[in-house]
Write an enzyme that holds these catalytic residues in place. Structure first.
Site, PDB file in Angstrom:
ATOM      1  N   HIS A  36      -0.361   8.849  -5.117  1.00  0.00           N
ATOM      2  CA  HIS A  36      -1.150   9.578  -6.102  1.00  0.00           C
ATOM      3  C   HIS A  36      -2.600   9.084  -6.196  1.00  0.00           C
ATOM      4  CE1 HIS A  36      -2.493  10.727 -10.166  1.00  0.00           C
ATOM      5  NE2 HIS A  36      -1.644  11.727 -10.076  1.00  0.00           N
ATOM      6  N   ASP A  37      -3.549   9.956  -5.797  1.00  0.00           N
ATOM      7  CA  ASP A  37      -4.985   9.756  -6.050  1.00  0.00           C
ATOM      8  C   ASP A  37      -5.559   8.442  -5.524  1.00  0.00           C
ATOM      9  OD1 ASP A  37      -4.738  12.156  -7.327  1.00  0.00           O
ATOM     10  OD2 ASP A  37      -5.474  11.488  -9.268  1.00  0.00           O
ATOM     11  N   LYS A 123      -5.525  18.183  -5.804  1.00  0.00           N
ATOM     12  CA  LYS A 123      -5.216  17.739  -7.168  1.00  0.00           C
ATOM     13  C   LYS A 123      -6.189  18.366  -8.161  1.00  0.00           C
ATOM     14  CE  LYS A 123      -2.872  14.920  -9.916  1.00  0.00           C
ATOM     15  NZ  LYS A 123      -3.662  13.775 -10.359  1.00  0.00           N
TER      16      LYS A 123
END
Length: 284
Positions: A36-37, A123
């Protein structure tokens, strides 16, 4: 309005982890990994050479290698470097323009660069499921468990875990594969997950045994007192590896190889000898 400068801290481990309300067991045939990110923009708030971030990247890389080795799909989230006001909407009020001001920092950090078989999702909001095909792809591949790691634990990672739970996908939050604004917020995210929306695990829970000599070296290096990297045949005790840490490694690896104990490791404490033990057939 923007993300503040951040400082590293000791990653949560062992007795600090919250008690899980559920007893789910991760099954490779049912699982997927979400990184994630982990973009340069978000990681750069810790500055250069942050030991905590280096460890998080090593742990995530080990999880990714484990997933590749076992045919588990790997997904990334990454914000685009050009977002309209309509796309960002309330994120502008909370965080300002974000990556729009730093488009050159959009890439995933080098240590976790996506491989050809991995999928990078655009995202748009805290949850990785928002405006993305993630849920559809998980269903199409028969996956209903999601390992979550990356940044930031109490924002996007926690929101994604809650969203997964609401979609009947079991989230597994990796305590030492996450990073956050502070240790307190990191622990808060783990506590909420364990009690309300998923299961908290560690890298060791998911992959007790390294899959390569490089992974073994990455695991051992932080346990040494010396900054120098030992050669494969050099005695790790000479580099500061103590008996307590060696016993902990023996206990960890005994989950897979029932004959491994402290005496076996201490007899020849080298990377070469230990990799010979860990790469053999005969796992329990």
């Amino acid at each position: 309005m923007s993300i503040p400068s951040l400082k590293g801290y000791a990653l949560p481990a062992g007795s600090e982890l919250p008690e899980n309300k559920v007893s789910w067991t991760f099954e490779p045939a049912r699982g997927a990994l979400l990184i994630h990110d982990m973009q340069n923009y978000f990681i750069n708030f810790w500055g250069e050479d942050c030991p905590m971030i280096a460890q998080v990247i090593r742990n995530i890389a080990a999880l990714r290698d484990y997933c590749h080795h076992n045919g588990i799909p790997v997904y990334y989230t990454a914000q685009p470097n050009q977002q309209s006001d309509e796309d960002r909407a309330l994120l502008n009020d909370m965080w300002g323009p974000g990556l729009n001001k730093h488009p050159e920092q959009q890439k995933i950090v080098d240590g976790l660069a996506p491989q050809p078989q991995d999928e990078v999702l655009v995202k748009w909001r805290y949850s990785a499921f928002h405006r993305s095909p993630l849920e559809q792809h998980l269903k199409e591949t028969g996956r209903d468990q999601l390992i979550i790691c990356g940044v930031y634990a109490h924002i996007g990672c926690l929101t994604t875990a809650i969203d997964a739970f609401m979609r009947d996908i079991q989230p597994f939050m990796v305590a030492d594969g996450l990073a956050d604004f502070s240790r307190e917020e990191h622990l808060m995210a783990l506590k909420y997950t364990a009690g309300r929306a998923g299961k908290v695990v560690t890298t060791e829970d998911l992959i007790p045994v390294p899959l390569s000599k490089a992974q073994l070296r990455a695991l051992i290096q932080p346990l040494l007192d010396e900054d120098e990297t030992p050669e494969d045949d050099e005695n790790l005790i000479d580099y500061g590896l103590d008996s307590v840490r060696m016993m902990a490694l023996a206990a960890r690896w005994r989950k897979v190889y029932s004959d491994i104990d402290f005496v076996m490791l201490a007899k020849d404490p080298t990377l070469a000898a230990w990799w010979a033990l860990l790469s053999r057939e005969g796992r329990v």
